[in-house]
Enzyme design. Structure first.
Site, PDB file in Angstrom:
ATOM      1  N   SER A  54     -30.511 -41.908-117.646  1.00  0.00           N
ATOM      2  CA  SER A  54     -31.043 -40.543-117.708  1.00  0.00           C
ATOM      3  C   SER A  54     -31.536 -40.075-116.348  1.00  0.00           C
ATOM      4  O   SER A  54     -31.897 -40.873-115.483  1.00  0.00           O
ATOM      5  CB  SER A  54     -32.203 -40.464-118.692  1.00  0.00           C
ATOM      6  OG  SER A  54     -31.811 -40.887-119.963  1.00  0.00           O
TER       7      SER A  54
HETATM    8  N1  SAH Z   1     -32.349 -46.236-121.413  1.00  0.00           N
HETATM    9  C1  SAH Z   1     -31.162 -46.447-120.619  1.00  0.00           C
HETATM   10  C2  SAH Z   1     -30.113 -45.370-120.754  1.00  0.00           C
HETATM   11  C3  SAH Z   1     -29.679 -45.153-122.118  1.00  0.00           C
HETATM   12  S1  SAH Z   1     -28.042 -44.606-122.358  1.00  0.00           S
HETATM   13  C4  SAH Z   1     -31.489 -46.625-119.152  1.00  0.00           C
HETATM   14  O1  SAH Z   1     -32.651 -46.512-118.762  1.00  0.00           O
HETATM   15  O2  SAH Z   1     -30.566 -46.908-118.394  1.00  0.00           O
HETATM   16  C5  SAH Z   1     -28.035 -45.013-124.076  1.00  0.00           C
HETATM   17  C6  SAH Z   1     -27.806 -46.459-124.353  1.00  0.00           C
HETATM   18  O3  SAH Z   1     -27.953 -46.656-125.757  1.00  0.00           O
HETATM   19  C7  SAH Z   1     -26.401 -46.928-124.017  1.00  0.00           C
HETATM   20  O4  SAH Z   1     -26.451 -48.052-123.193  1.00  0.00           O
HETATM   21  C8  SAH Z   1     -25.803 -47.253-125.375  1.00  0.00           C
HETATM   22  O5  SAH Z   1     -24.859 -48.288-125.343  1.00  0.00           O
HETATM   23  C9  SAH Z   1     -27.032 -47.622-126.174  1.00  0.00           C
HETATM   24  N2  SAH Z   1     -26.913 -47.526-127.628  1.00  0.00           N
HETATM   25  C10 SAH Z   1     -26.222 -46.621-128.356  1.00  0.00           C
HETATM   26  N3  SAH Z   1     -26.369 -46.859-129.669  1.00  0.00           N
HETATM   27  C11 SAH Z   1     -27.182 -47.934-129.787  1.00  0.00           C
HETATM   28  C12 SAH Z   1     -27.719 -48.665-130.893  1.00  0.00           C
HETATM   29  N4  SAH Z   1     -27.437 -48.325-132.157  1.00  0.00           N
HETATM   30  N5  SAH Z   1     -28.527 -49.717-130.639  1.00  0.00           N
HETATM   31  C13 SAH Z   1     -28.823 -50.082-129.360  1.00  0.00           C
HETATM   32  N6  SAH Z   1     -28.341 -49.433-128.277  1.00  0.00           N
HETATM   33  C14 SAH Z   1     -27.543 -48.366-128.481  1.00  0.00           C
END
Ligand code: SAH
Length: 232
Positions: free
Chosen positions: A81
């Site tokens: 983000s």
């Molecule tokens: N917080 C992260 C960015 C998030 S992007 C940072 O600081 O870099 C969103 C992330 O959520 C992605 O890596 C994606 O693979 C993960 N994601 C999506 N669905 C998910 C789920 N059901 N459980 C765990 N992770 C998930």
């Protein structure tokens, strides 16, 4: 001759220090112009944003853009983000020492690291196995001993370690998963992008007081979708 050898030996170290300083300068500029300027004032949040080396959480190709005012690709169709959104979500959940946090969507591990600078322990779950592996290795290398990560579907939370004072979901869905509401501690705060996962969502802040949940809708945001592990 010997002097030349010494110069050749220390020059790369000198360059490395310059580069490191450059990132610290960029990081401070990011906090001043993108975060404080937009109204974030929580001391812990600002201090953490000044400290965590965001350039080490993005692919090296993007290291020079790590402190720019936008999200960046981290591979596997996922993104880290925009710095302001990380700071905003962090401030919203009122982090402080002694609290326990759960993050869904570890991605690069950046949000987890920012939280871990402030709270006692961060539990974080990532559904893409490669990202789970890479972020765990990165956080270990950077010395974040108070982050416990796992690979899996975060929709169902992490019952074994519940309840959590803080829950941050960094992927979007059209509703807040019921298990996460249940795993929120009394007096706890949860923040998540809720809306159409394919287009735009709203950041929703949820409080639990005396077992009762209240919701507050905040600003429009755009996050990647929360996936479901269909094998389960
Ligand atoms: N917080 C992260 C960015 C998030 S992007 C940072 O600081 O870099 C969103 C992330 O959520 C992605 O890596 C994606 O693979 C993960 N994601 C999506 N669905 C998910 C789920 N059901 N459980 C765990 N992770 C998930």
């Amino acid at each position: 001759m010997r002097l030349w050898i010494i110069i050749v030996m220390i020059f790369p170290g000198f360059l490395f220090c310059l580069q490191k300083d450059q990132y610290a300068i960029e990081r401070n500029r990011m906090v001043n112009t993108q975060i404080i300027a937009r109204g974030i004032s929580d001391g812990g949040t600002l201090q953490a944003m000044r400290k965590v080396p965001r350039h080490l959480f993005v692919p090296s190709l993007y290291a020079r853009e790590a402190y720019s005012d936008r999200p960046l690709p981290i591979g596997y169709n996922q993104t880290i983000s925009q710095p302001f959104i990380v700071a905003y979500m962090t401030e919203l959940v009122r982090p402080s020492g002694g609290k326990r946090a759960l993050e869904i969507g570890t991605g690069s591990g950046y949000q987890a690291a920012v939280l871990a600078e402030i709270v006692d322990t961060v539990y974080t779950i990532e559904i893409v196995p490669e990202l789970a592996r890479e972020s765990a290795a990165r956080l270990e290398l950077l010395g974040y001993r108070n982050i416990i990560s796992k690979f899996g579907d975060g929709y169902t939370g992490w019952l074994e370690h519940a309840p959590f004072d803080i829950i941050i979901v960094t992927a979007a869905a059209d509703h807040i998963p019921q298990p996460l509401k249940e795993q929120l501690a009394e007096g706890g705060r949860l923040v998540m992008p809720v809306g159409n996962p394919a287009t735009v969502q709203e950041l929703v802040l949820l409080f639990k007081r005396k077992g009762k949940i209240t919701e507050q809708r905040l600003t429009p945001v755009r996050f990647v979708p929360l996936k479901r592990n269909r094998e389960k």
